[in-house]
Design a protein around this motif. Sequence first.
Motif, mmCIF file in Angstrom:
data_model
loop_
_atom_site.group_PDB
_atom_site.id
_atom_site.type_symbol
_atom_site.label_atom_id
_atom_site.label_comp_id
_atom_site.label_asym_id
_atom_site.label_seq_id
_atom_site.Cartn_x
_atom_site.Cartn_y
_atom_site.Cartn_z
ATOM 1 N N TYR A 195 77.176 47.086 28.396
ATOM 2 C CA TYR A 195 76.458 48.526 27.888
ATOM 3 C C TYR A 195 78.062 49.423 27.581
ATOM 4 N N PRO A 196 77.591 50.397 27.214
ATOM 5 C CA PRO A 196 79.191 51.883 27.708
ATOM 6 C C PRO A 196 79.925 51.344 28.556
ATOM 7 N N GLY A 197 81.145 51.536 28.923
ATOM 8 C CA GLY A 197 81.499 51.998 29.665
ATOM 9 C C GLY A 197 82.581 49.873 30.320
ATOM 10 N N PRO A 254 62.597 54.636 24.406
ATOM 11 C CA PRO A 254 63.117 53.531 24.635
ATOM 12 C C PRO A 254 63.798 52.800 26.079
ATOM 13 N N THR A 255 63.650 51.650 26.445
ATOM 14 C CA THR A 255 64.189 51.708 27.931
ATOM 15 C C THR A 255 65.874 50.556 27.425
ATOM 16 N N TYR A 256 66.406 50.144 28.228
ATOM 17 C CA TYR A 256 67.573 49.770 27.915
ATOM 18 C C TYR A 256 68.074 49.259 29.328
ATOM 19 N N HIS A 257 68.668 48.085 29.620
ATOM 20 C CA HIS A 257 69.260 47.259 30.746
ATOM 21 C C HIS A 257 70.507 47.082 30.578
ATOM 22 N N THR A 258 71.651 47.500 31.644
ATOM 23 C CA THR A 258 72.973 47.154 31.809
ATOM 24 C C THR A 258 73.528 46.267 30.767
#
Length: 539
Positions: free
Chosen positions: A50-52, A160-164
């Motif tokens: 994930y970002p960061g 869309p859905t995302y999971h870290t």
Amino acid sequence: MSGSPSVDAVVVGAGFSGLYQLYRFRELGLSTRVLEAGSGVGGTWWWNRYPGARCDVESYAYSYSFSKDLEQDWTWSEKYPTQPEIQRYAQHVAERFDLLRDITFDTRVESAVWSDERHRWTVTTDAGETVDCRYLVFATGCLSISKGPEVPGVENFRGPTYHTAHWPEGGVDFTGKRIAVIGTGSSGIQSIPIMAAQASDTVVFQRTACFSMPAGNRPLTEDEVVEQKASYTTFRQAQRESGFGVPIALPTKSALEVSDEERAERYEAAWAEGNLVAVLASYTDTLTNRDANDTASEFVRSKIRETVKDPEVAELLSPRSFPYGTKRPCLDTGYYETFNKDNVRLVDIRRTPIVEITRDGVRTSDAEYAVDAIVFATGFDAMTGALARVDIRGRAGARLAEKWNEGPRAYLGVAVSGFPNMFTITGPGSPSVMSNMMVSIEQHVDWVTDCVRWTREQGALAIEASEAAQDDWVRHVEEVANGTLFPTADSWYMGSNVPGKPRVFMAYLAGVGVYRQHCDDVARQGYTGFTTALPTPAS
Ligand code: NA7
């Protein structure tokens, strides 16, 4: 088992534990196969893109110590390493030590069944392959099975859905998008500032506010790198003898015996360090005495109030329901500042719970938030999740998942009674997540390797933790935890984040130095608390 490939050892997982275990087993002369669900090495660091995403243990501390050449050749670029840099490091290690040829990727282990007659395990994968082995090591990580938001309707959402915890490899661009983020643990806190900088609107759904402090991340200077490389030998020793696997000056005073001014000064200095444990380790009793802890908690809350302009938002972001440090604290880069932006909103889902995910977004008990994408930063079924998902059957067909129905039970956190020749790297009952994982991983892998060597030297076919030794250890782990404030918090350390999971504190809190001593004593005394099975004519 006829027809199945047969090796001395199967290692499940090619994260930092699995890579090092393969390296050590090879040294011992064991034929070893590593089975890994991901498409590359790195384990948790392979998936969490994930970002960061960044480690909050300093880079030179979060690295292998087993090879002096590796230590000298590899150069970290920042104080806290990013996920891509850690991933490159894992890949470098795998290539440098020629580990890849024994790793099978994109392969999930589904079951492991022990044979009492043959003293061997049969491991079955989702590809339908079976592998027969004498020793079985679960190097499956503590934070490897993600959990969702436990709300209905996710399938109805049109965006869309995302999971870290399993982010798309190419990344996601949220520019101009309205996004919802559910979850404010480490993953949420690291990713929210970056996603909010892209998105046109960000709505953060918070169930529990977390304590976070600025990481103070920065590139390492050349001089620092030289100094770090020169000091590795003494630094590693200090790591191994420390509490958290991160050497830190030990406090000598109670937070309650100093003046307000002295305490404030001390906390300010600790805050400026940008170190996860600096505030916690300022006084002897932060994690054992509620009044002492309150001083640290209130200090961090004062920092939140200083940073967040809207007093109501600042209060919402201020943890009140648990003592500082009893849920995993976070390090951030601009987290609280993000809530000063006009296009970032915070929703308290304790007050107005999420009812469902709709076609257009997230509906709470009092409003619907229309968004273009949803990010779940909802964490993990920690510590036991990965083990519970494999159908592990030990002696007499006993299932691990059933044995652990009331909470995990393991001797030293590394071996389980009834499951011979099976080892769990950084398993429940060991310091694991309460430490710098690299230090704990190396210690466990070294110990397991020595244990297997000893077992073979005895001419034994199997080694197994006794029930009595396991009971004693589990009791000891619980006693140590009960001497602290940790069990008072609803945390993933306690399993409280997963509905229905037993509420048990799952890590050993006496520190990695003390734990290492226990493990070394057990080994030195001929593996006390273990029994061995010697060959019979029928074996
Ligand atoms: P964490 O730290 O477990 O954080 C997960 C967050 O998601 C946390 O704020 C949770 O609130 C929240 N959460 C979890 N389930 C739900 C549901 N059902 N609804 C709403 N909110 C929910 O996971 P991370 O991935 O951030 O970090 C894991 C570790 O990685 C971290 O501790 C470091 O060791 C590195 P809760 O606090 O449970 O109320």
